[in-house]
Write an enzyme that holds these catalytic residues in place. Structure first.
Site, PDB file in Angstrom:
ATOM      1  N   GLU A  72     123.408  79.244  44.251  1.00 17.66           N
ATOM      2  CA  GLU A  72     123.797  78.868  42.842  1.00 17.66           C
ATOM      3  C   GLU A  72     125.115  79.704  42.852  1.00 17.66           C
ATOM      4  O   GLU A  72     126.028  79.049  42.370  1.00 17.66           O
ATOM      5  CB  GLU A  72     122.807  79.100  41.921  1.00 17.66           C
ATOM      6  N   HIS A  99     132.974  95.215  34.941  1.00 18.56           N
ATOM      7  CA  HIS A  99     133.790  95.705  35.965  1.00 18.56           C
ATOM      8  C   HIS A  99     134.528  94.489  36.836  1.00 18.56           C
ATOM      9  O   HIS A  99     135.705  94.510  37.071  1.00 18.56           O
ATOM     10  CB  HIS A  99     133.003  96.360  37.104  1.00 18.56           C
TER      11      HIS A  99
HETATM   12  O1  LIG Z   1     117.467  79.437  45.500  1.00 17.13           O
HETATM   13  C1  LIG Z   1     117.991  78.741  45.819  1.00 17.13           C
HETATM   14  C2  LIG Z   1     119.003  78.504  46.476  1.00 17.13           C
HETATM   15  O2  LIG Z   1     119.795  79.919  46.765  1.00 17.13           O
HETATM   16  C3  LIG Z   1     117.263  77.501  45.683  1.00 17.13           C
HETATM   17  O3  LIG Z   1     116.459  77.142  44.261  1.00 17.13           O
HETATM   18  C4  LIG Z   1     115.943  77.447  46.830  1.00 17.13           C
HETATM   19  O4  LIG Z   1     116.659  77.370  48.019  1.00 17.13           O
HETATM   20  C5  LIG Z   1     115.140  76.131  46.438  1.00 17.13           C
HETATM   21  O5  LIG Z   1     113.989  76.210  47.339  1.00 17.13           O
HETATM   22  P1  LIG Z   1     113.177  75.059  47.751  1.00 17.13           P
HETATM   23  O6  LIG Z   1     113.860  73.821  48.010  1.00 17.13           O
HETATM   24  O7  LIG Z   1     112.295  75.441  48.645  1.00 17.13           O
HETATM   25  O8  LIG Z   1     112.380  74.958  46.505  1.00 17.13           O
END
Ligand SMILES: O=C(CO)[C@H](O)[C@H](O)COP(=O)(O)O
Length: 157
Positions: A72, A99
């Site tokens: 994200e 910072h």
């Molecule tokens: O944190 C995340 C990306 O960095 C996603 O929320 C995560 O990868 C989702 O995983 P999944 O599809 O296995 O539920």
């Protein structure tokens, strides 16, 4: 404060709880989605939308939420002008503002209890940029690289 929220399925429930909590504190929350749970959804669209809106709305902030917050944060940081920090404790949330003058944080909903994650976000919202010259200089170097594609010179010696 206007707060833009974006998530994926892993952050969906926390996003909704956070939206209620922040509205209760008097913040204006803009939830860019997802608006329904979809276990197969992908975070980039929501995070890029949240970051784009924050950059276009000076003074606003944002939170992008997933399982870890890593992807994200990566997605949101692709928006020109966005500074997005992965906040995994109240202290990293405070430093993101103090910072780094981050306008957004990434939060991993699978990494914390709801109470911990809310404290991370509220610490971020309560913090301010220090305005110290060295921090401004470093942020400026990143911004210059973003706009010109020319990296800052490595110090010699
Ligand atoms: O944190 C995340 C990306 O960095 C996603 O929320 C995560 O990868 C989702 O995983 P999944 O599809 O296995 O539920």
């Amino acid at each position: 404060m206007r707060v833009y929220l974006g998530a994926d399925h892993a952050g969906f429930q926390f996003k909704n709880e956070l939206a209620d909590h922040l509205r209760g504190l008097g913040h204006e929350v803009v939830d860019v989605g997802p608006h329904a749970y979809d276990a197969e959804d992908d975070y980039p669209a929501f995070c890029i939308e949240a970051a784009s809106r924050v950059v276009a709305d000076h003074g606003s902030v944002g939170v992008v939420i997933g399982g870890s917050g890593n992807g994200e944060q990566i997605a949101a940081n692709k928006v020109p002008g966005a500074r997005v920090a992965l906040a995994w404790s109240p202290e990293t949330a405070r430093l993101a503002r103090n910072h780094n003058n981050a306008q957004l944080i990434g939060v991993g909903a699978r990494m914390h209890t709801t109470q911990e994650a809310i404290e991370i976000v509220t610490t971020f919202l309560d913090a301010t940029f220090s305005d110290e010259q060295r921090h401004s200089r470093r942020i400026g170097l990143i911004a210059e690289y973003e706009s010109t594609g020319t990296p800052p010179p490595l110090p010699t010696g």
